[in-house]
Write a protein that holds these residues in place. Structure first.
Motif, PDB file in Angstrom:
ATOM      1  N   GLU A 208       3.448   2.662   8.318  1.00 45.87           N
ATOM      2  CA  GLU A 208       4.569   1.667   8.888  1.00 45.87           C
ATOM      3  C   GLU A 208       5.529   3.224   9.887  1.00 45.87           C
ATOM      4  OE1 GLU A 208       6.368  -1.117   6.414  1.00 45.87           O
ATOM      5  OE2 GLU A 208       4.435  -2.680   6.819  1.00 45.87           O
ATOM      6  N   LEU A 209       5.532   4.321   8.922  1.00 47.70           N
ATOM      7  CA  LEU A 209       6.319   5.421   9.763  1.00 47.70           C
ATOM      8  C   LEU A 209       5.899   6.182  10.556  1.00 47.70           C
ATOM      9  CD1 LEU A 209       7.741   6.439   6.255  1.00 47.70           C
ATOM     10  CD2 LEU A 209       9.305   4.720   8.393  1.00 47.70           C
ATOM     11  N   GLY A 210       4.206   5.512  10.424  1.00 46.60           N
ATOM     12  CA  GLY A 210       3.688   6.530  11.617  1.00 46.60           C
ATOM     13  C   GLY A 210       3.574   7.849  11.151  1.00 46.60           C
ATOM     14  N   LEU A 211       3.868   7.983  10.092  1.00 46.00           N
ATOM     15  CA  LEU A 211       3.080   9.684   8.947  1.00 46.00           C
ATOM     16  C   LEU A 211       1.170   9.010   8.595  1.00 46.00           C
ATOM     17  CD1 LEU A 211       5.957   9.509   6.692  1.00 46.00           C
ATOM     18  CD2 LEU A 211       5.802  10.900   8.870  1.00 46.00           C
ATOM     19  N   LEU A 212       0.707   8.240   8.584  1.00 43.55           N
ATOM     20  CA  LEU A 212      -0.600   8.170   8.102  1.00 43.55           C
ATOM     21  C   LEU A 212      -1.448   6.836   8.461  1.00 43.55           C
ATOM     22  CD1 LEU A 212      -2.298   9.538   5.631  1.00 43.55           C
ATOM     23  CD2 LEU A 212      -1.131   7.013   4.303  1.00 43.55           C
ATOM     24  N   HIS A 213      -2.326   7.172   8.898  1.00 43.34           N
ATOM     25  CA  HIS A 213      -3.087   5.460   9.442  1.00 43.34           C
ATOM     26  C   HIS A 213      -4.265   5.355   8.345  1.00 43.34           C
ATOM     27  CE1 HIS A 213      -1.036   5.948  12.618  1.00 43.34           C
ATOM     28  NE2 HIS A 213      -1.578   6.992  13.623  1.00 43.34           N
ATOM     29  N   VAL A 214      -4.647   4.122   7.963  1.00 40.51           N
ATOM     30  CA  VAL A 214      -5.619   4.015   6.721  1.00 40.51           C
ATOM     31  C   VAL A 214      -6.448   3.117   6.862  1.00 40.51           C
ATOM     32  CG1 VAL A 214      -5.246   3.495   4.380  1.00 40.51           C
ATOM     33  CG2 VAL A 214      -3.414   4.621   4.386  1.00 40.51           C
ATOM     34  N   ASN A 215      -8.025   3.855   7.037  1.00 40.18           N
ATOM     35  CA  ASN A 215      -8.759   2.865   7.779  1.00 40.18           C
ATOM     36  C   ASN A 215     -10.115   2.766   6.378  1.00 40.18           C
ATOM     37  OD1 ASN A 215     -11.212   1.534   8.953  1.00 40.18           O
ATOM     38  ND2 ASN A 215     -11.462   2.703  10.877  1.00 40.18           N
ATOM     39  N   SER A 216      -9.688   1.545   5.917  1.00 40.78           N
ATOM     40  CA  SER A 216     -10.309   1.448   4.890  1.00 40.78           C
ATOM     41  C   SER A 216     -10.747   3.033   3.460  1.00 40.78           C
ATOM     42  CB  SER A 216     -12.125   1.531   4.961  1.00 40.78           C
ATOM     43  OG  SER A 216     -13.046   1.616   3.604  1.00 40.78           O
ATOM     44  N   LYS A 217     -11.683   4.146   3.289  1.00 42.40           N
ATOM     45  CA  LYS A 217     -11.039   5.310   2.752  1.00 42.40           C
ATOM     46  C   LYS A 217     -10.922   5.566   3.274  1.00 42.40           C
ATOM     47  CE  LYS A 217     -13.334   3.418  -1.090  1.00 42.40           C
ATOM     48  NZ  LYS A 217     -14.906   3.172  -2.858  1.00 42.40           N
ATOM     49  N   PRO A 222      -1.536  12.074  12.475  1.00 39.26           N
ATOM     50  CA  PRO A 222      -1.051  12.571  13.419  1.00 39.26           C
ATOM     51  C   PRO A 222      -0.900  13.472  13.405  1.00 39.26           C
ATOM     52  CG  PRO A 222      -0.266  10.255  12.521  1.00 39.26           C
ATOM     53  CD  PRO A 222      -0.852  11.141  11.446  1.00 39.26           C
ATOM     54  N   GLN A 223       0.196  13.788  12.837  1.00 38.70           N
ATOM     55  CA  GLN A 223       1.004  14.986  11.808  1.00 38.70           C
ATOM     56  C   GLN A 223       1.750  15.486  11.207  1.00 38.70           C
ATOM     57  OE1 GLN A 223       4.506  12.851  15.195  1.00 38.70           O
ATOM     58  NE2 GLN A 223       4.106  15.209  16.103  1.00 38.70           N
ATOM     59  N   TYR A 224       1.092  16.505  10.831  1.00 37.45           N
ATOM     60  CA  TYR A 224       0.555  17.670   9.397  1.00 37.45           C
ATOM     61  C   TYR A 224       2.355  17.830   9.230  1.00 37.45           C
ATOM     62  CZ  TYR A 224      -0.564  20.504   5.964  1.00 37.45           C
ATOM     63  OH  TYR A 224       0.026  20.964   4.456  1.00 37.45           O
ATOM     64  N   LYS A 225       3.511  18.197   9.900  1.00 41.64           N
ATOM     65  CA  LYS A 225       3.874  18.849   9.392  1.00 41.64           C
ATOM     66  C   LYS A 225       5.501  17.754   9.751  1.00 41.64           C
ATOM     67  CE  LYS A 225       3.373  23.606  12.360  1.00 41.64           C
ATOM     68  NZ  LYS A 225       3.804  24.210  13.415  1.00 41.64           N
ATOM     69  N   LYS A 226       4.983  16.307  10.083  1.00 42.23           N
ATOM     70  CA  LYS A 226       5.888  15.782  10.235  1.00 42.23           C
ATOM     71  C   LYS A 226       6.049  15.017   8.658  1.00 42.23           C
ATOM     72  CE  LYS A 226       8.001  11.816  12.494  1.00 42.23           C
ATOM     73  NZ  LYS A 226       7.444  10.998  14.041  1.00 42.23           N
ATOM     74  N   LEU A 227       4.978  15.078   8.177  1.00 47.17           N
ATOM     75  CA  LEU A 227       4.243  14.328   6.910  1.00 47.17           C
ATOM     76  C   LEU A 227       4.858  15.460   5.820  1.00 47.17           C
ATOM     77  CD1 LEU A 227       3.165  12.038   5.495  1.00 47.17           C
ATOM     78  CD2 LEU A 227       1.005  13.343   5.250  1.00 47.17           C
TER      79      LEU A 227
END
Length: 249
Positions: A208-217, A222-227
């Motif tokens: 929900e924060l846009g730090l990670l997109h999860v699709n099954s496994k 999208p932005q490694y440095k931001k994470l």
């Protein structure tokens, strides 16, 4: 590479994964066939790997893919205790084996190399390299577990898990990284000491924060440095408070 194949020093020398392998420390051009008996094998996703290599005085070098190690106690309860990635070495631990039975499972299609320990009798410098890699694996595993003990917040634990796997699997850390973690939410929870529902909520929170997109496994960052930045900030304050700050900007 086939399912089971005996390799020569020449095969090993031409391997594109050699630079990350213990055998990169060997003088393969002068190695004699009688001192070099290396077997390669392919393990498919969700396939269990026989542990008889320990009795055969062998150890496994992970070439590609990922392997999980579980210990089964006397009551049959399985605990996920380690994850191995390319370059890591899997070897038996006699002290643990006395109390637990070990189970290895490939979580994705993995390429493995089996090497006999007697190679150290004629190539002593390889044993030094073997110990260094084993020590590095143990230090990384222990450091990860020590951090888990300090993190009571489940989101921090899940973040640590994801970032650790990314650093292990990706040489180039950039944006739009996609990693496949062929583990169920329950398995991840067991490894992190969290309930399955808690893992699901934590992944949803990061999504929900846009730090990670999860699709099954599949996990897409999208932005490694931001994470990474979020992970560092979350170590100094509550992740929920961090998310409120992000949403106000």
């Amino acid at each position: 590479m086939y399912k089971d194949q005996i390799l020569t020093a020449q095969n090993c020398q031409n391997c594109y994964m050699l630079k990350n392998c213990l055998m990169s420390k060997a003088d393969l051009s002068t190695m004699q066939p009688d001192t070099f008996q290396l077997k390669s094998s392919i393990a498919h996703a969700n396939e269990y790997i026989a542990t008889d290599f320990i009795e055969k005085n062998q150890f496994i070098i992970v070439r590609t893919g990922a392997i999980i190690k579980e210990y089964i106690d006397s009551e049959g309860t399985a605990s996920l205790v380690d994850i191995y990635f390319p370059g890591d070495i899997i070897a038996g631990n006699p002290e643990i084996a006395m109390s637990y039975s070990m189970r290895l499972k490939s979580v994705e299609t993995s390429s493995l190399c089996y090497l006999n320990t007697y190679i150290f009798d004629t190539h002593h410098h390889l044993y030094t390299g073997f110990l260094k890699i084993r020590l590095k694996n143990l230090e990384e595993s222990n450091a990860f577990k020590q951090l888990l003990l300090t993190y009571k917040d489940p989101i921090k634990r899940v973040l640590l898990f994801i970032l650790t796997i990314v650093k292990k699997k990706h040489v180039f850390l950039c944006d739009d990284i996609e990693i496949k973690i062929n583990l169920s939410r329950k398995q991840i929870g067991t490894y992190l000491g969290l309930a399955e529902e808690t893992v699901i909520r934590s992944l949803r929170f990061l999504s929900e924060l846009g730090l990670l997109h999860v699709n099954s496994k599949n996990f897409i960052i999208p932005q490694y440095k931001k994470l990474v930045q979020y992970y560092k900030i979350s170590n100094t304050c509550d992740p929920a408070e961090t998310s409120k700050t992000d949403k106000t900007h």
